[in-house]
Design a protein around this motif. Structure first.
Motif, PDB file in Angstrom:
ATOM      1  N   LYS A   1       3.991   8.926 -14.886  1.00 28.98           N
ATOM      2  CA  LYS A   1       4.764   9.942 -14.193  1.00 28.98           C
ATOM      3  C   LYS A   1       5.810   9.281 -13.323  1.00 28.98           C
ATOM      4  N   PRO A   2       6.938   9.950 -13.073  1.00 30.93           N
ATOM      5  CA  PRO A   2       7.938   9.379 -12.167  1.00 30.93           C
ATOM      6  C   PRO A   2       7.319   9.114 -10.800  1.00 30.93           C
ATOM      7  N   LYS A   3       7.753   8.038 -10.190  1.00 26.83           N
ATOM      8  CA  LYS A   3       7.226   7.701  -8.866  1.00 26.83           C
ATOM      9  C   LYS A   3       7.726   8.694  -7.821  1.00 26.83           C
ATOM     10  N   GLN A   4       6.873   8.936  -6.841  1.00 30.64           N
ATOM     11  CA  GLN A   4       7.251   9.781  -5.725  1.00 30.64           C
ATOM     12  C   GLN A   4       7.846   8.930  -4.608  1.00 30.64           C
ATOM     13  N   ARG A   5       8.525   9.605  -3.672  1.00 25.54           N
ATOM     14  CA  ARG A   5       8.985   8.912  -2.472  1.00 25.54           C
ATOM     15  C   ARG A   5       7.769   8.467  -1.676  1.00 25.54           C
ATOM     16  N   TRP A   6       7.878   7.315  -1.007  1.00 27.31           N
ATOM     17  CA  TRP A   6       6.787   6.880  -0.133  1.00 27.31           C
ATOM     18  C   TRP A   6       6.499   7.962   0.910  1.00 27.31           C
TER      19      TRP A   6
ATOM     20  N   THR B   1       0.812  -1.225   0.000  1.00 25.22           N
ATOM     21  CA  THR B   1       0.000   0.000   0.000  1.00 25.22           C
ATOM     22  C   THR B   1       0.841   1.269   0.000  1.00 25.22           C
ATOM     23  N   GLU B   2       2.082   1.220   0.497  1.00 28.27           N
ATOM     24  CA  GLU B   2       2.869   2.455   0.486  1.00 28.27           C
ATOM     25  C   GLU B   2       3.214   2.884  -0.938  1.00 28.27           C
ATOM     26  N   THR B   3       3.120   1.945  -1.899  1.00 27.94           N
ATOM     27  CA  THR B   3       3.387   2.314  -3.287  1.00 27.94           C
ATOM     28  C   THR B   3       2.197   3.017  -3.933  1.00 27.94           C
ATOM     29  N   TYR B   4       1.145   3.223  -3.141  1.00 31.69           N
ATOM     30  CA  TYR B   4      -0.039   3.960  -3.606  1.00 31.69           C
ATOM     31  C   TYR B   4      -0.331   5.162  -2.714  1.00 31.69           C
ATOM     32  N   GLY B   5       0.687   5.619  -1.988  1.00 38.14           N
ATOM     33  CA  GLY B   5       0.545   6.838  -1.212  1.00 38.14           C
ATOM     34  C   GLY B   5      -0.020   6.661   0.176  1.00 38.14           C
ATOM     35  N   VAL B   6      -0.145   5.424   0.659  1.00 32.11           N
ATOM     36  CA  VAL B   6      -0.588   5.192   2.032  1.00 32.11           C
ATOM     37  C   VAL B   6       0.640   5.292   2.940  1.00 32.11           C
TER      38      VAL B   6
ATOM     39  N   GLU C   1       1.535   1.868  -9.789  1.00 32.86           N
ATOM     40  CA  GLU C   1       2.193   2.394  -8.594  1.00 32.86           C
ATOM     41  C   GLU C   1       2.558   3.858  -8.800  1.00 32.86           C
ATOM     42  N   THR C   2       2.322   4.655  -7.774  1.00 35.99           N
ATOM     43  CA  THR C   2       2.640   6.083  -7.832  1.00 35.99           C
ATOM     44  C   THR C   2       3.795   6.461  -6.913  1.00 35.99           C
ATOM     45  N   HIS C   3       4.162   5.584  -5.995  1.00 40.83           N
ATOM     46  CA  HIS C   3       5.214   5.864  -5.029  1.00 40.83           C
ATOM     47  C   HIS C   3       6.194   4.691  -4.981  1.00 40.83           C
ATOM     48  N   HIS C   4       7.388   4.969  -4.546  1.00 44.91           N
ATOM     49  CA  HIS C   4       8.394   3.926  -4.391  1.00 44.91           C
ATOM     50  C   HIS C   4       8.070   3.030  -3.201  1.00 44.91           C
ATOM     51  N   ALA C   5       8.484   1.785  -3.301  1.00 45.21           N
ATOM     52  CA  ALA C   5       8.341   0.867  -2.176  1.00 45.21           C
ATOM     53  C   ALA C   5       9.315   1.253  -1.075  1.00 45.21           C
ATOM     54  N   TYR C   6       8.910   1.014   0.151  1.00 48.66           N
ATOM     55  CA  TYR C   6       9.798   1.253   1.289  1.00 48.66           C
ATOM     56  C   TYR C   6      10.612  -0.011   1.528  1.00 48.66           C
TER      57      TYR C   6
ATOM     58  N   SER D   1      20.047   8.935   6.751  1.00 43.57           N
ATOM     59  CA  SER D   1      19.514   9.462   5.490  1.00 43.57           C
ATOM     60  C   SER D   1      18.248  10.272   5.692  1.00 43.57           C
ATOM     61  N   GLU D   2      17.892  10.565   6.954  1.00 40.11           N
ATOM     62  CA  GLU D   2      16.632  11.260   7.221  1.00 40.11           C
ATOM     63  C   GLU D   2      16.546  12.591   6.483  1.00 40.11           C
ATOM     64  N   GLN D   3      17.643  13.336   6.430  1.00 40.87           N
ATOM     65  CA  GLN D   3      17.585  14.645   5.796  1.00 40.87           C
ATOM     66  C   GLN D   3      17.222  14.533   4.324  1.00 40.87           C
ATOM     67  N   THR D   4      17.893  13.634   3.623  1.00 39.68           N
ATOM     68  CA  THR D   4      17.607  13.503   2.203  1.00 39.68           C
ATOM     69  C   THR D   4      16.294  12.790   1.969  1.00 39.68           C
ATOM     70  N   GLU D   5      15.939  11.795   2.833  1.00 39.33           N
ATOM     71  CA  GLU D   5      14.683  11.083   2.646  1.00 39.33           C
ATOM     72  C   GLU D   5      13.501  11.992   2.914  1.00 39.33           C
ATOM     73  N   GLY D   6      13.707  13.025   3.718  1.00 36.95           N
ATOM     74  CA  GLY D   6      12.619  13.932   4.036  1.00 36.95           C
ATOM     75  C   GLY D   6      12.303  14.889   2.908  1.00 36.95           C
ATOM     76  N   GLN D   7      13.154  14.932   1.885  1.00 37.35           N
ATOM     77  CA  GLN D   7      12.928  15.832   0.776  1.00 37.35           C
ATOM     78  C   GLN D   7      12.073  15.151  -0.288  1.00 37.35           C
ATOM     79  N   VAL D   8      11.492  15.948  -1.152  1.00 37.20           N
ATOM     80  CA  VAL D   8      10.708  15.396  -2.250  1.00 37.20           C
ATOM     81  C   VAL D   8      11.622  14.584  -3.150  1.00 37.20           C
ATOM     82  N   HIS D   9      11.160  13.403  -3.523  1.00 37.77           N
ATOM     83  CA  HIS D   9      11.987  12.521  -4.344  1.00 37.77           C
ATOM     84  C   HIS D   9      12.274  13.133  -5.710  1.00 37.77           C
ATOM     85  N   GLN D  10      13.545  13.126  -6.093  1.00 36.36           N
ATOM     86  CA  GLN D  10      13.935  13.587  -7.417  1.00 36.36           C
ATOM     87  C   GLN D  10      14.196  12.363  -8.285  1.00 36.36           C
TER      88      GLN D  10
END
Length: 451
Positions: free
Chosen positions: A276-281, A199-204, A228-233, A242-251
């Motif tokens: 569209k490119p997948k977003q970060r979970w 479900t995290e790959t669908y924005g949950v 899928e709209t988001h990357h798998a965790y 990696s919290e600082q970079t993971e907290g940013q919008v996925h490029q």
């Protein structure tokens, strides 16, 4: 709200019947897609939540409605959906149902072969220790009943959408096999796809795996799984450093978005044929920081990990939540005093727990056992993707779920309950009795203690 008025569905007027509807996860999804729905739910408290949310509801036993009141259902219903109770199949449960899955598959074969309901019901009494095991057959029984319904002119459902815990995937695959190769007793056949989805790959904003089946009646096109709209965790690829970079919008990388030349061509031609490119979970912090929860924080789940019940999983606000279950109220939350010191903070409220399930903020959780309601629900964001894929609609904008939910007025609640229970402010004789809900706590099998 996403409107379906300008979108091309495979059906002219979709109408969803949601079996085992719970507090409304799939109905919220349908509402956001502007698709009418009717939910059938046994539990009184879940129905109270549904009434408060203004959702169309029957407070009833799914099996009893099929046997005794099927003709009273709206004949225009053309989408059958459901997630039968999962306790007997869940890894977190006692597992009696998992041992019966092969037996259930045998009953599937008997149903599509046309064996009479009365004989099936008699045979199913062998599951008397936990009758919920047999409820996984109800979607198929409803599909068959639709082809025998005078009020529907024996018209089959056009689309079927089912979801359950991953251990039920073999049953859904058997469903798919018989729907495609044998068909219903009247000869109706479907095309079906089955998969276990994250479900995290669908924005949950939680890690939760679900076995899904999407079927379309032959002639309505090939069914497909939601995109899928988001990357798998992936825990092994994540660290607190990696919290600082993971907290940013996925490029997106070049592998995800293509070459610069291709992107330039797409921009010039207006083509949007590629996904569209997948977003970060989504993380817990992403969805809770705007609702009064200070960040950063840590969460220790109530259940173990890696097969060790004593090993409690810990995640930070920069990660998705662990699977939200009925034990969500037992999750312990810690807030940072400084870099080295944390202190225990307030545990998740039901509003926060619901948001972690992707329910809109302010969803009116009501009645008792609210944590169990939250944990049992279909995440609405996931539901939007399932329904959209099943109906051939574009990828939905689940950000509409961040809008506060408009609670029903007292008059609206009274109207919903009059329809669902038979009276505007109380249950009636036609409602299931709490003492009849199965299995009663005292009858549930207990695990033997280790010596």
């Amino acid at each position: 709200m996403t409107s379906t008025a300008s979108l091309q569905s495979i059906l002219d007027k979709p109408f969803v019947l949601d079996l085992f509807a719970g507090p409304g996860g799939l109905d919220v999804a349908a509402h956001k897609l502007e698709i009418p729905s009717l939910g059938i739910e046994w539990d009184k408290s879940a129905c109270l939540t549904r009434y408060a949310a203004g959702l169309n509801t029957l407070h009833a036993d799914v099996s009893a409605v099929r046997r005794e009141a099927f003709e009273s259902l709206p004949p225009e219903i053309n989408v059958l959906a459901g997630g039968p109770p999962c306790q007997t199949y869940s890894v977190a449960g006692h597992g009696a149902g998992r041992e019966a899955l092969k037996e259930v598959e045998r009953y599937i074969d008997q149903l599509v072969a046309g064996k009479p309901d009365e004989e099936i019901d008699e045979d199913l009494k062998k599951f008397s220790d936990d009758p919920r095991t047999a409820l996984v057959l109800e979607p198929l029984r409803y599909a068959i009943q639709a082809t025998r319904s005078p009020s529907r002119e024996n018209r089959p459902y056009d689309v079927i959408v089912l979801e359950q815990v991953p251990t039920v995937a073999p049953v859904w695959r058997h469903y798919a096999d018989v729907l495609e190769n044998q068909g219903l007793p009247d000869g109706t056949r479907y095309k079906a796809v089955v998969e276990v989805l994250a479900t995290e790959t669908y924005g949950v904003p939680q890690t939760r795996s679900r076995a899904v089946l999407i079927a379309r009646r032959v002639g309505l096109g090939e069914p497909s799984l939601p995109e899928e709209t988001h990357h798998a965790y992936v825990p092994k690829q994540w660290s607190r450093r990696s919290e600082q970079t993971e907290g940013q919008v996925h490029q997106p990388t070049l592998d995800e978005s293509g070459t610069a030349e291709t992107e330039k061509l797409l921009a010039e031609t207006g083509e949007r044929t590629r996904p569209k490119p997948k977003q970060r979970w989504k993380s817990m912090g992403d969805v809770l920081r705007d609702h009064g929860r200070p960040t950063p924080f840590l969460v220790r789940s109530n259940y173990g990990s890696s097969g060790d019940p004593k090993r409690r999983g810990v995640r930070t606000d920069q990660q998705p939540a662990a699977t939200v279950t009925g034990r969500i109220s037992r999750f312990v939350v810690f807030e940072h005093l400084n870099e080295c010191v944390v202190h225990e903070a307030a545990r998740f409220s039901m509003n926060e727990a619901g948001i972690l399930q992707s329910f809109p903020p302010g969803y009116p959780w009501s009645g008792t056992a609210q944590a169990q309601q939250v944990g049992n629900a279909v995440p609405p964001a996931f539901g939007m993707h399932l329904l959209s894929a099943a109906l051939g609609l574009p990828v939905p904008d689940t950000e509409v779920l961040s809008e506060p939910w408009p609670a029903a007025t007292e008059e609206q609640q009274a109207e919903r309950r009059s329809h669902g229970c038979g009276a505007p402010n109380t249950c009636t004789d036609r409602c299931p009795r709490p003492q009849d809900q199965v299995p009663p706590p005292s009858s549930r099998p207990r695990r033997a203690k280790k010596a």
